[in-house]
Design a protein around this motif. Sequence first.
Motif, PDB file in Angstrom:
ATOM      1  N   ARG A 229       0.844  -1.201   0.000  1.00  0.00           N
ATOM      2  CA  ARG A 229       0.000   0.000   0.000  1.00  0.00           C
ATOM      3  C   ARG A 229       0.874   1.244   0.000  1.00  0.00           C
ATOM      4  NH1 ARG A 229      -2.543   2.482   5.212  1.00  0.00           N
ATOM      5  NH2 ARG A 229      -3.700   4.261   4.383  1.00  0.00           N
ATOM      6  N   GLU A 231       0.880   4.579   1.150  1.00  0.00           N
ATOM      7  CA  GLU A 231       0.121   5.412   2.083  1.00  0.00           C
ATOM      8  C   GLU A 231       0.097   6.856   1.607  1.00  0.00           C
ATOM      9  OE1 GLU A 231       0.859   6.530   6.677  1.00  0.00           O
ATOM     10  OE2 GLU A 231       0.494   4.389   6.283  1.00  0.00           O
ATOM     11  N   GLU A 232       1.227   7.325   1.155  1.00  0.00           N
ATOM     12  CA  GLU A 232       1.295   8.664   0.564  1.00  0.00           C
ATOM     13  C   GLU A 232       2.515   8.745  -0.342  1.00  0.00           C
ATOM     14  OE1 GLU A 232       3.521  11.667   3.385  1.00  0.00           O
ATOM     15  OE2 GLU A 232       1.888  10.699   4.514  1.00  0.00           O
ATOM     16  N   ILE A 292      -5.498  -3.648   2.221  1.00  0.00           N
ATOM     17  CA  ILE A 292      -6.730  -2.910   1.966  1.00  0.00           C
ATOM     18  C   ILE A 292      -7.750  -3.836   1.331  1.00  0.00           C
ATOM     19  CG2 ILE A 292      -7.761  -1.005   0.664  1.00  0.00           C
ATOM     20  CD1 ILE A 292      -5.195   0.499   0.881  1.00  0.00           C
ATOM     21  N   ASP A 393      -3.182   6.357  -0.327  1.00  0.00           N
ATOM     22  CA  ASP A 393      -3.934   5.104  -0.206  1.00  0.00           C
ATOM     23  C   ASP A 393      -4.091   4.402  -1.552  1.00  0.00           C
ATOM     24  OD1 ASP A 393      -4.245   5.509   2.533  1.00  0.00           O
ATOM     25  OD2 ASP A 393      -6.042   6.727   2.218  1.00  0.00           O
ATOM     26  N   GLY A 432      -7.016   6.175  -3.250  1.00  0.00           N
ATOM     27  CA  GLY A 432      -7.936   6.715  -2.253  1.00  0.00           C
ATOM     28  C   GLY A 432      -8.029   8.205  -2.255  1.00  0.00           C
TER      29      GLY A 432
END
Length: 432
Positions: A229, A231-232, A292, A393, A432
């Motif tokens: 993933r 995240e950023e 996720i 995300d 996301g």
Amino acid sequence: MELIEQRLLEVLAGVAPRSSSVPFYSTVTGGVVDTVGLDAGYWFANLRRRVRFEEATRVLLGAGMRVFLECSAHPVLTVGIEETAADVGVEVAAVGSLRRGEGGWRRWLVSVGEAFVRGVGVDWSSALPVRPRGEVLLPTYPFQRRRYWINATGGVADLGLAGLGSAGHPLWGAAVTMAESGEVLFTGRLSLDAHPWLADHAVSGRVLLPGAGFVELVLHAGDHVGCGRVEELTLHAPLFLPEQGAVQVQLLLGVADDAGRRPVSVHARSEHADPDLPWTRHAAGILSAEVIDPGFDLTVWPPLGAVPVSTAGLYDDLVAQGYEYGPVFQGVQAAWRVGEVVYAEVALPQEAFVEAGRFGVHPALLDAALQAVGIGEPVPADRGPYLPFAWADVALFATGATALRVKITSAGPEAATLHLADPEGSPVAVVG
């Protein structure tokens, strides 16, 4: 034939001879004679004495002669000249003038051209009429091109000999885990020669790695260490690709914290840069091992109540905004809207299908999904190109897609959430 050979000599010499007398090296007498001396006595000696052709050729080669023109109805001596030159160890240009069954003006021009491409100075004004030179305007629209060359795979030597391991990705060359820190370094080399499809992504006249390309690079690195993933990820500077040469790229995965999160950064510099110059940081972010749940499917397609949006002229409009997309990046096929939500179909051209299997998600396919953001909405006349600079995300659920169903939902001013599915509606990725 005499007239044609005379014109050939004129062109090669750049000037017309003052008489029909042309000096040449005699293979009979072993010296330079003049055509006025080609009387009955000469030809009698020519028939009665031994022809010293190879000897004469060696004398000329020793004198520095490197261009040989055989003026005859058909070349029979050029092969012997080339063989003698090869034995001496020098390169020569040996060309004929006419050929059997080809004795006209066209054959003469071909012979002159053969001499010209082998380094002989030619005064073309003696053969070609002088025409006024005019300017030709180039088209104002981007060239629509399609490549048919077999692309190089960009293979590398045995990485094990250098203490490295294969990164298993078309944009990464090698990966190595640092002995003490546990950091992981990925290295690669990006060029338009090795990755010609990248030339199809230009903004304001310059080719650059798309933001989707950075996402793909980071996703693969994260998967390598069990961090699936993103995240950023924030892009700090565009990565421009030169027309010639390449850029070196490095991605550094930091040590995981207690929650399994790893910092990541991407740096690059020209392969010809001074080793003492610093690298440029182009992106940085955080990877996570958190799994996720997709939580969506797009099997009902198009969605109920969806209103079709015309995609005709989409790429003409994008050109006006500063985007210059070639065939690989022109992936938007259809679009619909349900209120503020956009649905789109995007696909790669068939020539990119094989390479798509080597990516998590091909950058051109993910970029096409981004192109559909805001489709059907009016665009301000003075708006320049928008480029994605922050991602959050991001997770990948399937790899190697060649076509996608896309759902785009607004997530605030100049922000959007993307759900990507395969042509059957099964989840492929989420942003996301």
